[in-house]
Write an enzyme that holds these catalytic residues in place. Structure first.
Site, PDB file in Angstrom:
ATOM      1  N   LYS A 154      28.844 -30.840 -34.558  1.00  4.84           N
ATOM      2  CA  LYS A 154      28.748 -29.732 -33.604  1.00  4.84           C
ATOM      3  C   LYS A 154      27.629 -29.998 -32.587  1.00  4.84           C
ATOM      4  O   LYS A 154      27.739 -30.930 -31.825  1.00  4.84           O
ATOM      5  CB  LYS A 154      28.548 -28.422 -34.370  1.00  4.84           C
ATOM      6  CG  LYS A 154      29.442 -28.297 -35.622  1.00  4.84           C
ATOM      7  CD  LYS A 154      30.919 -28.229 -35.306  1.00  4.84           C
ATOM      8  CE  LYS A 154      31.821 -28.392 -36.535  1.00  4.84           C
ATOM      9  NZ  LYS A 154      31.526 -27.521 -37.669  1.00  4.84           N
ATOM     10  N   ASP A 206      22.123 -23.887 -43.874  1.00  7.80           N
ATOM     11  CA  ASP A 206      23.040 -24.563 -42.957  1.00  7.80           C
ATOM     12  C   ASP A 206      22.677 -24.089 -41.555  1.00  7.80           C
ATOM     13  O   ASP A 206      22.882 -22.935 -41.199  1.00  7.80           O
ATOM     14  CB  ASP A 206      24.488 -24.205 -43.318  1.00  7.80           C
ATOM     15  CG  ASP A 206      25.507 -24.943 -42.440  1.00  7.80           C
ATOM     16  OD1 ASP A 206      25.151 -25.336 -41.315  1.00  7.80           O
ATOM     17  OD2 ASP A 206      26.658 -25.099 -42.891  1.00  7.80           O
ATOM     18  N   TYR A 243      30.592 -20.998 -43.944  1.00  3.27           N
ATOM     19  CA  TYR A 243      31.620 -21.819 -43.309  1.00  3.27           C
ATOM     20  C   TYR A 243      32.798 -21.980 -44.273  1.00  3.27           C
ATOM     21  O   TYR A 243      32.602 -22.173 -45.481  1.00  3.27           O
ATOM     22  CB  TYR A 243      31.018 -23.180 -42.950  1.00  3.27           C
ATOM     23  CG  TYR A 243      32.007 -24.152 -42.397  1.00  3.27           C
ATOM     24  CD1 TYR A 243      32.530 -23.994 -41.116  1.00  3.27           C
ATOM     25  CD2 TYR A 243      32.434 -25.244 -43.149  1.00  3.27           C
ATOM     26  CE1 TYR A 243      33.457 -24.890 -40.605  1.00  3.27           C
ATOM     27  CE2 TYR A 243      33.353 -26.146 -42.643  1.00  3.27           C
ATOM     28  CZ  TYR A 243      33.864 -25.964 -41.380  1.00  3.27           C
ATOM     29  OH  TYR A 243      34.779 -26.850 -40.880  1.00  3.27           O
ATOM     30  N   ARG A 295      26.233 -49.741 -46.650  1.00  2.00           N
ATOM     31  CA  ARG A 295      26.329 -48.397 -47.234  1.00  2.00           C
ATOM     32  C   ARG A 295      24.953 -47.870 -47.650  1.00  2.00           C
ATOM     33  O   ARG A 295      24.644 -46.697 -47.488  1.00  2.00           O
ATOM     34  CB  ARG A 295      27.292 -48.377 -48.434  1.00  2.00           C
ATOM     35  CG  ARG A 295      27.286 -47.052 -49.181  1.00  2.00           C
ATOM     36  CD  ARG A 295      28.430 -46.800 -50.171  1.00  2.00           C
ATOM     37  NE  ARG A 295      29.061 -47.977 -50.697  1.00  2.00           N
ATOM     38  CZ  ARG A 295      28.538 -48.751 -51.674  1.00  2.00           C
ATOM     39  NH1 ARG A 295      27.393 -48.456 -52.224  1.00  2.00           N
ATOM     40  NH2 ARG A 295      29.198 -49.809 -52.092  1.00  2.00           N
TER      41      ARG A 295
HETATM   42  C1  LIG Z   1      31.802 -27.537 -39.100  1.00  2.00           C
HETATM   43  C2  LIG Z   1      30.841 -26.933 -40.047  1.00  2.00           C
HETATM   44  C3  LIG Z   1      30.623 -27.490 -41.316  1.00  2.00           C
HETATM   45  C4  LIG Z   1      31.401 -28.680 -41.825  1.00  2.00           C
HETATM   46  O1  LIG Z   1      31.109 -29.817 -41.099  1.00  2.00           O
HETATM   47  P1  LIG Z   1      32.137 -31.026 -40.885  1.00  2.00           P
HETATM   48  O2  LIG Z   1      31.314 -31.985 -40.092  1.00  2.00           O
HETATM   49  O3  LIG Z   1      33.322 -30.483 -40.153  1.00  2.00           O
HETATM   50  O4  LIG Z   1      32.504 -31.519 -42.238  1.00  2.00           O
HETATM   51  C5  LIG Z   1      29.679 -26.886 -42.139  1.00  2.00           C
HETATM   52  N1  LIG Z   1      29.003 -25.791 -41.747  1.00  2.00           N
HETATM   53  C6  LIG Z   1      29.209 -25.232 -40.543  1.00  2.00           C
HETATM   54  C7  LIG Z   1      28.445 -24.008 -40.175  1.00  2.00           C
HETATM   55  C8  LIG Z   1      30.124 -25.772 -39.652  1.00  2.00           C
HETATM   56  O5  LIG Z   1      30.332 -25.201 -38.469  1.00  2.00           O
END
Ligand SMILES: *Cc1c(COP(=O)(O)O)cnc(C)c1O
Length: 423
Positions: A216, A191, A119, A67
């Site tokens: 993503k 982000d 998001y 961890r």
């Molecule tokens: C999918 C997404 C998240 C969250 O990510 P997870 O890996 O699904 O927890 C945060 N910000 C954006 C812009 C996203 O597309």
């Protein structure tokens, strides 16, 4: 920038061919040491949860317990740091866990200013979870204009930006916000999930932390849930590393290994997805069946000057959205009629996806609030993958014809057509 700023302080085994600072080379080689004993060019998967010690408190190598850190996570983090022009990067079990860990780093009574168009999961954390540990978040639809007024002296600790926003693809001038924030000693988080580090590096524009849902574009193959944060401050490194271990929202070694493999082709995928999204956006913009196309790569985008300033080579990324003529029924029919795009949430994979935000990803937001942000019932969001661009364009054009013209010809619009599942 030193591509190996992080490595300098760490004992590392022999490296792969010396990386230079360009993205593709870093993507392939950063954090990818050859195996020192076998010479394997691909890192081994290290599944061990614990590591032997020579004597009490003296581990054989750099690791004690999985961890806290493990070789696959270290390698992945090193690669992310290199690609985001950061000194440090940390990996988490999801993008959401990354957000949660950063918010947990704030003291009770802290205040956060966020863009409204964040998001959905981030919005949920900000409004439903952060308050439980005494952190208040307020939202702005036009943060460049509002930020100075929204700052509460002494209380505001963080400004949260998403650029481009989801699903309307509007942009934020990161430098403009960071300049105001830094005058008040406030940190800026961006982000960067929608663009990936290939297209935008927020730290170069004044951000203090860049976060990603690795799920993503970075992993890019729709088979890993993961997140990461990258930054330059040693204080942040201490604080967030402590929380990464203390909260324990960490990815498995296997997921780190997979995401690192995906990351090695990020530049190829991001370029191709951008090319495809531009092709599809142009086709949508010239079609008589659409009302509006949101795509940062189109010179007609209302913030194209920000694109030119912040995005590599003016690339728009793989995400776009558009309003279809014929209302929500046409939007739904469109999603049923495409053959290559899969109707599904998420984005950033090699395969193209389509969805209707008002009934799927953004269904949780009250209608009035949604529409004020431009998320109409007839808005369709697309994630362009790396299939052949001409095939994607043809697919979209044929689906538009069937979704908008087809029902008129068949007289189907007279009967309420709420779903296309029968076809
Ligand atoms: C999918 C997404 C998240 C969250 O990510 P997870 O890996 O699904 O927890 C945060 N910000 C954006 C812009 C996203 O597309």
């Amino acid at each position: 920038m030193s591509p190996h700023a992080v490595q300098d302080s760490i004992e590392t085994p022999p490296r792969a061919p010396s990386p230079i600072a360009n993205f593709g080379t870093l993507a392939v080689h950063a954090g990818s040491p050859h195996d020192p004993t076998t010479g394997a060019v691909i890192e081994s998967l290290s599944l061990s949860t614990t590591f032997a010690q020579n004597s009490v408190g003296k581990p054989v190598g750099a690791y004690e317990y999985v961890r806290s850190s493990n070789p696959n996570r270290d390698n992945f983090e090193e690669a992310i740091a290199a690609l985001e022009h950061a000194k440090y990067a940390l990996a988490f079990s999801s993008g959401s866990a990354t957000t949660a860990t950063i918010l947990q780093s704030l003291a009770q009574g802290s205040h956060v200013v966020s863009v409204s168009d964040v998001y959905g999961g981030t919005h949920r954390y900000f409004t439903k979870v952060a308050a439980a540990h005494g952190v208040q978040v307020t939202f702005s639809p036009s943060i460049e204009l509002d930020v100075a007024d929204m700052i509460r002296p002494g209380e505001t600790k963080l400004i949260w930006i998403e650029s481009p926003s989801n699903p309307t693809l509007s942009l934020v001038d990161i430098r403009a916000v960071a300049t105001v924030a830094h005058q008040h000693g406030i940190m800026v988080v961006v982000d960067n999930t929608f663009l990936s580090p290939y297209i935008q590096n927020p730290l170069d524009h004044g951000a203090d932390i860049v976060v990603h849902s690795v799920t993503k574009y970075i992993n890019g193959h729709s088979d890993v849930l993961m997140g990461c944060a990258a930054f330059n401050s040693p204080d942040l490194k201490d604080r967030l590393t402590f929380l990464q271990n203390a909260i324990g929202a960490v990815p498995s070694p296997f997921d780190c290994w997979l995401a690192h493999r995906g990351l090695k082709t990020l530049h190829l995928r991001a370029k191709e997805a951008s090319r495809n999204a531009l092709l599809v956006s142009n086709a949508l913009a010239s079609s008589a069946h659409t009302l509006l196309v949101n795509y940062p790569g189109l010179p007609t985008h209302k913030q194209y000057s920000i694109v030119q300033k912040q995005h590599r080579d003016g690339l728009g990324g793989g995400m776009l959205s558009f309003r279809i003529k014929g209302g929500p029924q046409a939007a739904e029919r469109f999603c049923q009629q495409v053959n290559i795009f899969t109707l599904a949430e998420s984005l950033g994979g090699v395969e193209s996806l389509v969805e209707v935000p008002s009934s799927m990803t953004h269904a949780g937001i009250p209608k009035e609030q949604r529409e004020a942000a431009g998320v109409w019932d007839d808005l369709v969001r697309m994630s362009c993958g790396v299939e052949d661009g001409e095939d994607l364009k043809k697919d979209v054009l044929q689906a538009l014809e069937k979704a908008v013209i087809g029902p008129k010809v068949a007289g189907m619009l007279k009967e309420p057509q709420t779903n296309g599942h029968a076809r």
